[in-house]
Design a protein around this motif. Structure first.
Motif, short mmCIF file in Angstrom:
data_model
loop_
_atom_site.label_atom_id
_atom_site.label_comp_id
_atom_site.label_asym_id
_atom_site.label_seq_id
_atom_site.Cartn_x
_atom_site.Cartn_y
_atom_site.Cartn_z
N GLY A 39 42.28 9.52 70.25
CA GLY A 39 42.10 8.27 69.53
C GLY A 39 40.63 7.99 69.34
O GLY A 39 40.11 6.94 69.71
N SER A 40 39.89 8.96 68.78
CA SER A 40 38.45 8.86 68.60
C SER A 40 38.06 7.65 67.76
O SER A 40 38.80 7.25 66.86
CB SER A 40 37.93 10.13 67.92
N PRO A 41 36.88 7.04 68.03
CA PRO A 41 36.39 5.94 67.19
C PRO A 41 36.26 6.34 65.72
O PRO A 41 36.24 5.49 64.84
CB PRO A 41 35.01 5.63 67.79
N SER A 42 36.18 7.65 65.45
CA SER A 42 36.06 8.11 64.07
C SER A 42 37.40 8.12 63.34
O SER A 42 37.47 8.44 62.16
CB SER A 42 35.47 9.52 64.04
N GLY A 43 38.46 7.78 64.05
CA GLY A 43 39.77 7.78 63.42
C GLY A 43 40.66 8.87 63.98
O GLY A 43 40.48 9.32 65.11
N LYS A 44 41.62 9.31 63.21
CA LYS A 44 42.57 10.32 63.65
C LYS A 44 41.86 11.61 64.04
O LYS A 44 40.89 12.03 63.41
CB LYS A 44 43.58 10.61 62.53
N THR A 45 42.33 12.23 65.12
CA THR A 45 41.75 13.48 65.58
C THR A 45 42.24 14.61 64.68
O THR A 45 43.33 15.15 64.87
CB THR A 45 42.16 13.76 67.04
N ASN A 46 41.46 14.96 63.67
CA ASN A 46 41.85 16.06 62.79
C ASN A 46 40.64 16.93 62.49
O ASN A 46 39.50 16.55 62.71
CB ASN A 46 42.50 15.55 61.50
N ALA A 47 40.91 18.11 61.96
CA ALA A 47 39.86 19.11 61.78
C ALA A 47 38.87 18.74 60.69
O ALA A 47 37.76 19.28 60.65
CB ALA A 47 40.50 20.47 61.47
N ASP A 48 39.23 17.84 59.79
CA ASP A 48 38.34 17.51 58.69
C ASP A 48 37.09 16.75 59.14
O ASP A 48 36.07 16.77 58.45
CB ASP A 48 39.09 16.67 57.64
N ASN A 49 37.16 16.06 60.27
CA ASN A 49 35.98 15.34 60.76
C ASN A 49 35.55 15.87 62.12
O ASN A 49 35.18 15.12 63.02
CB ASN A 49 36.25 13.83 60.83
N TYR A 50 35.60 17.19 62.27
CA TYR A 50 35.34 17.84 63.55
C TYR A 50 33.94 17.55 64.09
O TYR A 50 33.76 17.33 65.29
CB TYR A 50 35.54 19.36 63.42
N GLU A 51 32.93 17.53 63.22
CA GLU A 51 31.57 17.30 63.71
C GLU A 51 31.43 15.89 64.28
O GLU A 51 30.79 15.68 65.32
CB GLU A 51 30.56 17.52 62.58
N ARG A 52 32.03 14.92 63.62
CA ARG A 52 31.98 13.55 64.11
C ARG A 52 32.76 13.42 65.42
O ARG A 52 32.37 12.66 66.32
CB ARG A 52 32.54 12.59 63.06
N LEU A 53 33.85 14.15 65.55
CA LEU A 53 34.63 14.12 66.79
C LEU A 53 33.77 14.59 67.97
O LEU A 53 33.82 14.00 69.05
CB LEU A 53 35.86 15.02 66.66
N ILE A 54 33.00 15.65 67.76
CA ILE A 54 32.13 16.15 68.83
C ILE A 54 31.05 15.12 69.14
O ILE A 54 30.72 14.86 70.30
CB ILE A 54 31.51 17.49 68.42
N ASP A 55 30.50 14.49 68.10
CA ASP A 55 29.43 13.51 68.28
C ASP A 55 29.94 12.24 68.97
O ASP A 55 29.16 11.53 69.63
CB ASP A 55 28.82 13.16 66.92
N ASP A 56 31.22 11.93 68.84
CA ASP A 56 31.80 10.77 69.53
C ASP A 56 31.91 10.99 71.04
O ASP A 56 32.07 10.05 71.80
CB ASP A 56 33.19 10.45 68.98
N GLY A 57 31.85 12.25 71.46
CA GLY A 57 31.87 12.56 72.89
C GLY A 57 33.27 12.63 73.48
O GLY A 57 34.28 12.64 72.77
N PHE A 58 33.30 12.64 74.80
CA PHE A 58 34.56 12.71 75.54
C PHE A 58 34.32 12.10 76.91
O PHE A 58 33.19 11.73 77.26
CB PHE A 58 35.05 14.15 75.66
#
Length: 234
Positions: A202-221
C-alpha cells in the motif's frame, strides 16, 4: 614453597588486572548518547551518531549496529553490512514501535548514477544482525537478462530503465509476497541476474505495480529490530 610463590604472584597481579580491565570497559562504554538531530529526524537510543569532532563512539559495547551517519546534515544513513555497498537512507524512526522506514540507496543508483549493475545484492543481505524486513512488506524483483533470455520473457515482466545496463534487457516484477525464509527461487529466470527489493504494501505512490517501480523503491520499506541483551563488561 614453590606453590606458595605462585599464589603470591597471582595476588600481586590481580589488582593490576582488575584496574586494566575496568579502564578498558569504561573507555569502550563512553559517556552515553544524548539525542541529536539529523535533518528533520531525532536520533535517540538505541541509535546514535559518533562525535563529529573527535569521532569517538558514545554507544555501549555491542551497539555498533545502531551507529548512524548524518549525510551532509540532511538525513541519517544506516550502514550496509556489505563492505563498500551503499547503506539505507532513513525516512522515519519510531523507537517505541521498533520500526524504521528506509530506502536502499544502492538500488536507487541503478536508475541514476550507477555505471555498473554489479555487484547485485539482495537488500536483505545488506542488513546488520539485529535488523530484519518487516513481514508486512511486499517485494519487487529486478532482472538483468541476456538478449536471448529477454526475448523469451513472459508478459508478467515490465521493462525498466537502468542506466547501468541495456534497457531492452532489464525488467521488473512486482506483487511478490514476502517470504521470511528468503526463498524466492520460484521467481528465478534462466539467463537473468535478479535482486529482491522490499517495498511498502500500500505504497504512498498508489497501487504496487511495475509501472511505477522507481517510485516504489524511493518510497522505501519498513525494518524492525531485535534488542539483544548487551554483553557483560567483564
Amino acid at each position: 614453597m614453590h606453590g606458595r610463590f605462585l599464589i603470591l604472584v597471582w595476588a600481586w597481579c590481580l589488582p593490576l588486572m582488575v584496574a586494566v580491565t575496568g579502564t578498558t570497559a569504561e573507555d569502550q562504554q563512553g559517556e552515553g548518547c544524548s539525542a541529536k538531530r539529523c535533518g528533520n529526524i531525532t536520533i535517540s537510543d538505541p541509535f546514535w551518531l559518533p562525535d563529529e569532532e573527535t569521532g569517538r563512539s558514545c554507544g555501549l559495547p555491542g551497539a555498533s549496529d545502531f551507529q548512524l551517519r548524518c549525510l551532509n546534515s540532511s538525513y541519517p544513513v544506516l550502514r550496509s553490512s556489505v563492505p563498500y555497498s551503499p547503506g539505507f537512507k532513513i525516512i522515519n524512526i519510531s523507537v517505541g514501535e521498533r520500526s524504521l522506514r528506509v530506502v536502499d540507496l544502492g538500488k536507487l543508483q541503478l536508475f541514476h548514477t550507477s555505471k555498473s549493475c554489479l555487484p547485485f545484492w539482495n537488500t536483505s543481505v545488506k542488513l546488520g544482525r539485529p535488523f530484519r524486513i518487516d513481514p508486512v512488506s511486499h517485494n519487487l524483483i529486478l532482472y538483468n537478462c541476456t538478449e536471448e533470455a529477454a526475448a523469451r520473457r513472459g508478459t508478467e515482466l515490465v521493462k525498466t530503465v537502468m542506466r547501468c545496463a541495456n534497457a531492452t534487457n532489464t525488467f521488473v516484477r512486482t506483487e511478490v509476497p514476502y517470504d521470511p525464509t528468503g526463498n524466492y527461487a520460484s521467481y528465478a529466470l534462466e539467463g537473468c541476474d535478479a535482486i529482491v527489493v522490499p517495498v511498502l504494501a500500500g505504497s504512498p505512490s498508489g497501487k504496487t505495480n511495475a509501472d511505477n517501480y522507481e517510485r516504489l523503491i524511493d518510497d522505501g520499506f519498513l525494518l524492525t529490530w531485535d534488542l539483544d541483551p548487551l554483553p557483560p563488561l567483564f
